[in-house]
Design a protein around this motif. Sequence first.
Motif, mmCIF file in Angstrom:
data_model
loop_
_atom_site.group_PDB
_atom_site.id
_atom_site.type_symbol
_atom_site.label_atom_id
_atom_site.label_comp_id
_atom_site.label_asym_id
_atom_site.label_seq_id
_atom_site.Cartn_x
_atom_site.Cartn_y
_atom_site.Cartn_z
ATOM 1 N N MET A 1 0.861 -1.174 0.000
ATOM 2 C CA MET A 1 0.000 0.000 0.000
ATOM 3 C C MET A 1 0.904 1.232 0.000
ATOM 4 N N GLY A 2 0.833 2.007 -1.048
ATOM 5 C CA GLY A 2 1.641 3.207 -1.154
ATOM 6 C C GLY A 2 0.853 4.445 -0.800
ATOM 7 N N GLU A 3 1.486 5.599 -0.992
ATOM 8 C CA GLU A 3 0.832 6.855 -0.630
ATOM 9 C C GLU A 3 -0.400 7.126 -1.477
ATOM 10 N N ARG A 4 -0.468 6.560 -2.650
ATOM 11 C CA ARG A 4 -1.531 6.909 -3.597
ATOM 12 C C ARG A 4 -2.730 5.963 -3.567
ATOM 13 N N ASP A 5 -2.635 4.879 -2.827
ATOM 14 C CA ASP A 5 -3.728 3.907 -2.899
ATOM 15 C C ASP A 5 -4.351 3.604 -1.534
ATOM 16 N N TRP A 6 -4.657 4.658 -0.792
ATOM 17 C CA TRP A 6 -5.345 4.465 0.487
ATOM 18 C C TRP A 6 -6.728 3.899 0.228
ATOM 19 N N PRO A 7 -7.218 3.063 1.131
ATOM 20 C CA PRO A 7 -8.594 2.573 0.974
ATOM 21 C C PRO A 7 -9.601 3.724 1.073
ATOM 22 N N VAL A 8 -10.754 3.499 0.508
ATOM 23 C CA VAL A 8 -11.850 4.472 0.540
ATOM 24 C C VAL A 8 -12.929 3.928 1.473
ATOM 25 N N ALA A 9 -13.404 4.758 2.388
ATOM 26 C CA ALA A 9 -14.422 4.328 3.355
ATOM 27 C C ALA A 9 -15.656 3.793 2.634
ATOM 28 N N GLU A 10 -16.169 2.697 3.158
ATOM 29 C CA GLU A 10 -17.381 2.068 2.648
ATOM 30 C C GLU A 10 -18.368 1.912 3.792
ATOM 31 N N ILE A 11 -19.617 1.623 3.463
ATOM 32 C CA ILE A 11 -20.620 1.349 4.501
ATOM 33 C C ILE A 11 -20.217 0.072 5.237
ATOM 34 N N ILE A 12 -20.281 0.130 6.562
ATOM 35 C CA ILE A 12 -19.955 -1.007 7.413
ATOM 36 C C ILE A 12 -21.169 -1.271 8.304
ATOM 37 N N GLY A 13 -21.589 -2.509 8.378
ATOM 38 C CA GLY A 13 -22.702 -2.871 9.241
ATOM 39 C C GLY A 13 -22.238 -3.677 10.434
ATOM 40 N N THR A 14 -22.836 -3.402 11.583
ATOM 41 C CA THR A 14 -22.634 -4.210 12.786
ATOM 42 C C THR A 14 -24.018 -4.659 13.248
ATOM 43 N N GLU A 15 -24.079 -5.317 14.367
ATOM 44 C CA GLU A 15 -25.370 -5.827 14.845
ATOM 45 C C GLU A 15 -26.417 -4.720 14.979
ATOM 46 N N ARG A 16 -26.031 -3.603 15.619
ATOM 47 C CA ARG A 16 -27.002 -2.532 15.866
ATOM 48 C C ARG A 16 -26.752 -1.270 15.067
ATOM 49 N N LEU A 17 -25.613 -1.188 14.405
ATOM 50 C CA LEU A 17 -25.174 0.082 13.829
ATOM 51 C C LEU A 17 -24.830 -0.022 12.354
ATOM 52 N N LEU A 18 -24.904 1.125 11.688
ATOM 53 C CA LEU A 18 -24.386 1.283 10.327
ATOM 54 C C LEU A 18 -23.364 2.415 10.376
ATOM 55 N N LEU A 19 -22.200 2.178 9.807
ATOM 56 C CA LEU A 19 -21.179 3.208 9.685
ATOM 57 C C LEU A 19 -21.244 3.709 8.249
ATOM 58 N N GLU A 20 -21.566 4.973 8.120
ATOM 59 C CA GLU A 20 -21.788 5.596 6.817
ATOM 60 C C GLU A 20 -20.608 6.518 6.516
ATOM 61 N N PRO A 21 -19.955 6.364 5.348
ATOM 62 C CA PRO A 21 -18.832 7.246 5.028
ATOM 63 C C PRO A 21 -19.227 8.720 5.164
ATOM 64 N N LEU A 22 -18.347 9.479 5.787
ATOM 65 C CA LEU A 22 -18.592 10.898 6.066
ATOM 66 C C LEU A 22 -18.713 11.705 4.776
ATOM 67 N N ARG A 23 -19.696 12.596 4.743
ATOM 68 C CA ARG A 23 -19.893 13.569 3.649
ATOM 69 C C ARG A 23 -19.979 14.960 4.259
ATOM 70 N N VAL A 24 -19.718 15.958 3.452
ATOM 71 C CA VAL A 24 -19.779 17.346 3.919
ATOM 72 C C VAL A 24 -21.173 17.663 4.462
ATOM 73 N N ASP A 25 -22.209 17.175 3.814
ATOM 74 C CA ASP A 25 -23.571 17.518 4.253
ATOM 75 C C ASP A 25 -23.946 16.900 5.600
ATOM 76 N N HIS A 26 -23.143 15.995 6.123
ATOM 77 C CA HIS A 26 -23.394 15.477 7.472
ATOM 78 C C HIS A 26 -23.215 16.566 8.534
ATOM 79 N N ALA A 27 -22.496 17.631 8.206
ATOM 80 C CA ALA A 27 -22.239 18.688 9.192
ATOM 81 C C ALA A 27 -23.536 19.278 9.730
ATOM 82 N N GLU A 28 -24.519 19.449 8.896
ATOM 83 C CA GLU A 28 -25.795 20.048 9.343
ATOM 84 C C GLU A 28 -26.461 19.178 10.399
ATOM 85 N N GLU A 29 -26.454 17.881 10.188
ATOM 86 C CA GLU A 29 -27.071 16.956 11.131
ATOM 87 C C GLU A 29 -26.251 16.812 12.410
#
Length: 173
Positions: A1-29
């Motif tokens: 893994m080099g400087e140019r190929d970092w992973p990109v956040a994806e949706i992650i599910g757990t038993e009770r939760l969903l992890l949603e990749p951060l977007r600028v529009d999340h700031a309002e919420e």
Amino acid sequence: MGERDWPVAEIIGTERLLLEPLRVDHAEELAPLLDDPALHEYTGGSPAAPEQLRERYRRQAAGRSPDGGEGWLNWVVRHRDTGDAVGTVQATVRLDGDRPVAELAWVVVAPQQGRGYAGEAAAGMVGWLAEQGIAALVAHVHPDHRASARVAERLGLRATDELVDGEVRWAAP
């Protein structure tokens, strides 16, 4: 893994939760949910105004530092049943030699604390990171913040003797 190929956040599910990749529009919420001085008791600083949060999220959503030396992975943590935001988790990934290392952080909004959401969300993120080939983990926890120390322990991290900006460095043994 080099400087140019970092992973990109994806949706992650757990038993009770969903992890949603951060977007600028999340700031309002999130701005009103994070507008709580108690959330800064152990981390310092103060709540960000919505415009400051938008600018921070704009930088973070880029997914990497301007020089490409770090990968920035940020998620909003939502309750699966209600869709309500309960916090955030993040991993800053950098190379230590050829080995990618993720520095982890988590925040759960005050009304949702004490339900195990930080540990569950962080564990989901760590599982996803492992799938991306990132197994070396560190976190920095204020010495008096027992709840965050328990999250670090749940992730298999152990407190070290190293202090960074007044926080204990936790790392995998």
